[in-house]
Design a protein around this motif. Structure first.
Motif, PDB file in Angstrom:
ATOM      1  N   LEU A   8       0.859  -1.196   0.000  1.00 40.56           N
ATOM      2  CA  LEU A   8       0.000   0.000   0.000  1.00 40.56           C
ATOM      3  C   LEU A   8       0.887   1.236   0.000  1.00 40.56           C
ATOM      4  CD1 LEU A   8      -2.574   1.712   0.516  1.00 40.56           C
ATOM      5  CD2 LEU A   8      -2.351   1.125   2.939  1.00 40.56           C
ATOM      6  N   VAL A   9       0.726   2.087  -1.009  1.00 44.67           N
ATOM      7  CA  VAL A   9       1.533   3.306  -1.109  1.00 44.67           C
ATOM      8  C   VAL A   9       0.618   4.498  -0.827  1.00 44.67           C
ATOM      9  CG1 VAL A   9       2.996   4.698  -2.613  1.00 44.67           C
ATOM     10  CG2 VAL A   9       2.996   2.194  -2.847  1.00 44.67           C
ATOM     11  N   VAL A  10       1.006   5.336   0.129  1.00 40.35           N
ATOM     12  CA  VAL A  10       0.175   6.501   0.486  1.00 40.35           C
ATOM     13  C   VAL A  10       0.864   7.762  -0.022  1.00 40.35           C
ATOM     14  CG1 VAL A  10      -1.021   7.718   2.335  1.00 40.35           C
ATOM     15  CG2 VAL A  10      -0.537   5.275   2.560  1.00 40.35           C
ATOM     16  N   GLY A  11       0.200   8.467  -0.950  1.00 40.20           N
ATOM     17  CA  GLY A  11       0.775   9.669  -1.584  1.00 40.20           C
ATOM     18  C   GLY A  11       1.043   9.365  -3.048  1.00 40.20           C
ATOM     19  N   ALA A  12       0.337  10.088  -3.933  1.00 40.03           N
ATOM     20  CA  ALA A  12       0.440   9.778  -5.364  1.00 40.03           C
ATOM     21  C   ALA A  12       1.197  10.865  -6.111  1.00 40.03           C
ATOM     22  CB  ALA A  12      -0.955   9.569  -5.952  1.00 40.03           C
ATOM     23  N   GLY A  13       2.327  11.297  -5.547  1.00 40.33           N
ATOM     24  CA  GLY A  13       3.223  12.217  -6.259  1.00 40.33           C
ATOM     25  C   GLY A  13       4.300  11.402  -6.961  1.00 40.33           C
ATOM     26  N   ILE A  14       5.441  12.049  -7.256  1.00 43.16           N
ATOM     27  CA  ILE A  14       6.485  11.345  -7.994  1.00 43.16           C
ATOM     28  C   ILE A  14       7.059  10.187  -7.173  1.00 43.16           C
ATOM     29  CG2 ILE A  14       8.385  12.939  -7.335  1.00 43.16           C
ATOM     30  CD1 ILE A  14       7.953  11.049 -10.670  1.00 43.16           C
ATOM     31  N   ALA A  15       7.197  10.356  -5.857  1.00 43.59           N
ATOM     32  CA  ALA A  15       7.767   9.269  -5.051  1.00 43.59           C
ATOM     33  C   ALA A  15       6.809   8.079  -5.022  1.00 43.59           C
ATOM     34  CB  ALA A  15       8.072   9.758  -3.633  1.00 43.59           C
ATOM     35  N   GLY A  16       5.528   8.347  -4.737  1.00 40.88           N
ATOM     36  CA  GLY A  16       4.549   7.254  -4.670  1.00 40.88           C
ATOM     37  C   GLY A  16       4.437   6.541  -6.008  1.00 40.88           C
ATOM     38  N   PHE A  17       4.336   7.315  -7.086  1.00 43.55           N
ATOM     39  CA  PHE A  17       4.221   6.688  -8.404  1.00 43.55           C
ATOM     40  C   PHE A  17       5.464   5.850  -8.720  1.00 43.55           C
ATOM     41  CE2 PHE A  17       5.596   6.650 -12.779  1.00 43.55           C
ATOM     42  CZ  PHE A  17       4.604   5.836 -13.317  1.00 43.55           C
ATOM     43  N   THR A  18       6.640   6.367  -8.405  1.00 39.20           N
ATOM     44  CA  THR A  18       7.878   5.655  -8.772  1.00 39.20           C
ATOM     45  C   THR A  18       7.991   4.320  -8.038  1.00 39.20           C
ATOM     46  OG1 THR A  18       8.929   7.770  -9.226  1.00 39.20           O
ATOM     47  CG2 THR A  18      10.398   5.896  -8.972  1.00 39.20           C
ATOM     48  N   VAL A  19       7.542   4.279  -6.780  1.00 44.31           N
ATOM     49  CA  VAL A  19       7.554   2.993  -6.052  1.00 44.31           C
ATOM     50  C   VAL A  19       6.722   1.970  -6.828  1.00 44.31           C
ATOM     51  CG1 VAL A  19       6.809   1.785  -3.959  1.00 44.31           C
ATOM     52  CG2 VAL A  19       7.882   4.030  -3.774  1.00 44.31           C
ATOM     53  N   VAL A  20       5.517   2.397  -7.199  1.00 48.85           N
ATOM     54  CA  VAL A  20       4.578   1.511  -7.897  1.00 48.85           C
ATOM     55  C   VAL A  20       5.164   1.050  -9.240  1.00 48.85           C
ATOM     56  CG1 VAL A  20       2.370   1.644  -9.148  1.00 48.85           C
ATOM     57  CG2 VAL A  20       2.554   2.527  -6.810  1.00 48.85           C
ATOM     58  N   ASP A  21       5.668   2.017  -9.980  1.00 45.85           N
ATOM     59  CA  ASP A  21       6.189   1.751 -11.320  1.00 45.85           C
ATOM     60  C   ASP A  21       7.391   0.796 -11.246  1.00 45.85           C
ATOM     61  OD1 ASP A  21       6.218   2.350 -14.144  1.00 45.85           O
ATOM     62  OD2 ASP A  21       8.059   3.486 -13.752  1.00 45.85           O
ATOM     63  N   GLU A  22       8.283   1.062 -10.294  1.00 43.32           N
ATOM     64  CA  GLU A  22       9.489   0.236 -10.182  1.00 43.32           C
ATOM     65  C   GLU A  22       9.142  -1.188  -9.732  1.00 43.32           C
ATOM     66  OE1 GLU A  22      12.291   1.306 -11.344  1.00 43.32           O
ATOM     67  OE2 GLU A  22      13.532  -0.405 -10.755  1.00 43.32           O
ATOM     68  N   TYR A  43       0.703  13.907 -10.808  1.00 40.49           N
ATOM     69  CA  TYR A  43       1.396  14.880 -11.663  1.00 40.49           C
ATOM     70  C   TYR A  43       2.703  15.313 -11.028  1.00 40.49           C
ATOM     71  CZ  TYR A  43      -0.592  18.301  -8.415  1.00 40.49           C
ATOM     72  OH  TYR A  43      -0.929  19.000  -7.278  1.00 40.49           O
ATOM     73  N   ASP A  44       3.560  15.878 -11.884  1.00 39.74           N
ATOM     74  CA  ASP A  44       4.870  16.363 -11.483  1.00 39.74           C
ATOM     75  C   ASP A  44       4.778  17.844 -11.117  1.00 39.74           C
ATOM     76  OD1 ASP A  44       7.291  15.162 -11.181  1.00 39.74           O
ATOM     77  OD2 ASP A  44       7.678  14.930 -13.327  1.00 39.74           O
ATOM     78  N   ARG A  45       5.615  18.285 -10.163  1.00 42.41           N
ATOM     79  CA  ARG A  45       5.485  19.680  -9.713  1.00 42.41           C
ATOM     80  C   ARG A  45       6.406  20.696 -10.400  1.00 42.41           C
ATOM     81  NH1 ARG A  45       1.823  19.203  -5.535  1.00 42.41           N
ATOM     82  NH2 ARG A  45       1.754  16.993  -5.019  1.00 42.41           N
ATOM     83  N   PRO A  46       7.597  20.295 -10.905  1.00 36.90           N
ATOM     84  CA  PRO A  46       8.516  21.335 -11.391  1.00 36.90           C
ATOM     85  C   PRO A  46       7.905  22.345 -12.371  1.00 36.90           C
ATOM     86  CG  PRO A  46       9.709  19.297 -11.162  1.00 36.90           C
ATOM     87  CD  PRO A  46       8.260  18.971 -10.873  1.00 36.90           C
TER      88      PRO A  46
END
Ligand code: FAD
Length: 405
Positions: A8-22, A43-46
């Motif tokens: 279970l990943v909590v937080g769907a920013g770049i860190a959360g998405f990258t865990v899932v993707d990897e 979405y990405d923030r930069p």
């Protein structure tokens, strides 16, 4: 560590998405649930302070992964739903609607939120910038703005100043307690950056704390005043860019180790058995072993990858070397390692007055970091000196001291 059946990943920013993707890239066959409190696709923030704010990009260009992509990865996606608590013993997370989600492993990736000082009357003309919603709202306001005051002389404040100038805002003032980005750039590079902004007409009012923002008395409510102890600055729009804090409020009752800088993790992102963290929510050991929370997009993704590998039983620990970039006008700044903060500074490529240069930073014994301005190649080359913990090499000591350049 046994490979879990349900992550279970909590937080769907770049860190959360990258865990899932990897996890999926590495062939993880189990159940993945990704929970995020924002409604939008991850979405990405930069670009929020650059291309999205200036309207050069449609917001969708910042999307990291659409719902369809995540479904394709076999992810159970729950968006628009904040997690409100975590139970270590039950290895579960409770959502705002009372639902409890249990898993074998939980990854905390809830990032940060903007700091809002108690004196800041947030509204359409006094804004912060953290989310896509903030960026779109500020973009609209800047379209009508003539007099902008930005509180905060760090990277975010400066990016907003650059974008506002690009949009044609005539009067832009940056207020802050210290010189632009001085804590990461050191004095000489900071002065060079300040000059670049001043050439574009940005004004700086530095050295004093802001203590209030108010509507001008007896005037149209459109006029605002940004108060310092001595005097004030007029504006029709105010952006508050005074920093961000780890989003750990929902973990208050969890008894997880949480410090001033967020959730404390080791080099694999482990918090306690069954719980990992990655990204801006956590403080991760740097090369010297010091726990540091950093606010950089690439670093968040690298930490997340390390967490995914650890969940899969890989024997890899991630030695964090912070990496960041910033775009202001046509200038691309890049930083790697530990820089600024009174370290030795030597120019290793170009000249400070020129349009391209790189500066190495040292602590007397070794190279700790590098900053480049429009100098991607020189910066990349110098990164090796930082990551290898290289002794301060003679050819660098013979290079030019920035303060004498
Ligand atoms: C305007 C802006 C410009 C930037 N520009 C650059 C740049 O040019 N270069 C660079 O290196 N870095 C840049 N950064 C920093 C970079 O974007 C961040 O370091 C990165 O977004 C961190 O990723 P994260 O996933 O850890 O956290 P976040 O991006 O903050 O994502 C965390 C997610 O978790 C969600 N969340 C929070 N609490 C909960 C909860 N209780 N339950 C469920 N979900 C929750 C949040 O809504 C958010 O979607 C910028 C940041 C901003 C704000």
């Amino acid at each position: 560590m046994r490979v879990p059946g349900h992550v279970l990943v909590v937080g769907a920013g770049i860190a959360g998405f990258t865990v899932v993707d990897e996890l999926r890239r590495q062939g993880f066959p189990g159940i993945i649930t990704l929970v995020g409190e924002e409604e939008e696709d991850p979405y990405d923030r930069p670009a929020l302070s650059k291309q999205v704010l200036s309207r050069a990009w449609a917001p969708a260009r910042s999307t990291i992964a659409t719902r369809q992509t995540l479904e394709g990865l076999g992810v159970d996606l729950i968006l628009g739903a904040p997690a409100v608590s975590l139970d270590i013993g039950r290895r579960s997370v409770t959502m705002g609607d009372g639902r409890e989600i249990c898993a074998d492993e939980i990854v905390i990736a809830t990032g940060s939120h903007a700091v809002v000082p108690p004196w800041a009357p947030l509204g359409p003309r006094v804004q912060v910038l953290r989310t896509l919603h903030d960026s779109l709202s500020l973009s609209q306001t800047l379209g009508k703005c003539r007099q902008l005051a930005i509180i905060g002389s760090g990277v975010l404040g400066l990016e907003v100043a650059a974008t506002a100038k690009t949009l044609g805002v005539s009067d832009v003032t940056v207020l802050g307690t210290s010189e632009p980005m001085q804590h990461v750039l050191g004095q000489a590079v900071s002065a060079r950056l300040r000059a670049a902004h001043e050439e574009q007409g940005v004004r700086f009012e530095l050295g004093e704390k802001v203590i209030a923002v108010s509507a001008s008395p007896g005037r149209s409510q459109r006029q605002l005043r940004v108060h310092r102890r001595e005097g004030h600055t007029k504006a029709d729009t105010v952006v508050i860019a005074v920093g961000a804090r780890a989003s750990v409020g929902w973990l208050a009752a969890s008894r997880l180790p949480i410090g001033r800088d967020g959730v404390l993790v080791d080099r694999r992102g482990r918090v306690v058995p069954g719980i990992h963290a990655a990204g801006e929510v956590c403080a991760w050991p740097d090369l010297g072993g010091q726990l540091r929370r950093v606010e950089h997009r690439t670093t968040a993704a690298e930490q997340a990858r390390a967490v995914a590998w650890d969940l899969l039983g890989g024997d890899v620990s991630y030695e964090m070397i912070p990496f960041w970039w910033s775009d202001q006008y046509g200038l691309r700044l890049q930083g790697y390692g530990t820089t600024g903060g009174g370290r030795e500074e030597f120019i290793i490529a170009g000249t400070l007055a020129g349009s391209s240069f790189a500066v190495a930073y040292g602590d007397g014994r070794r190279v700790t970091g590098v900053v480049g301005l429009n100098a991607a190649k020189a910066t990349r080359t110098a990164r090796e000196l930082v990551s290898s913990g290289h002794a301060w090499p003679p050819h660098i000591s013979q290079a030019r001291d920035v303060n004498r350049a």
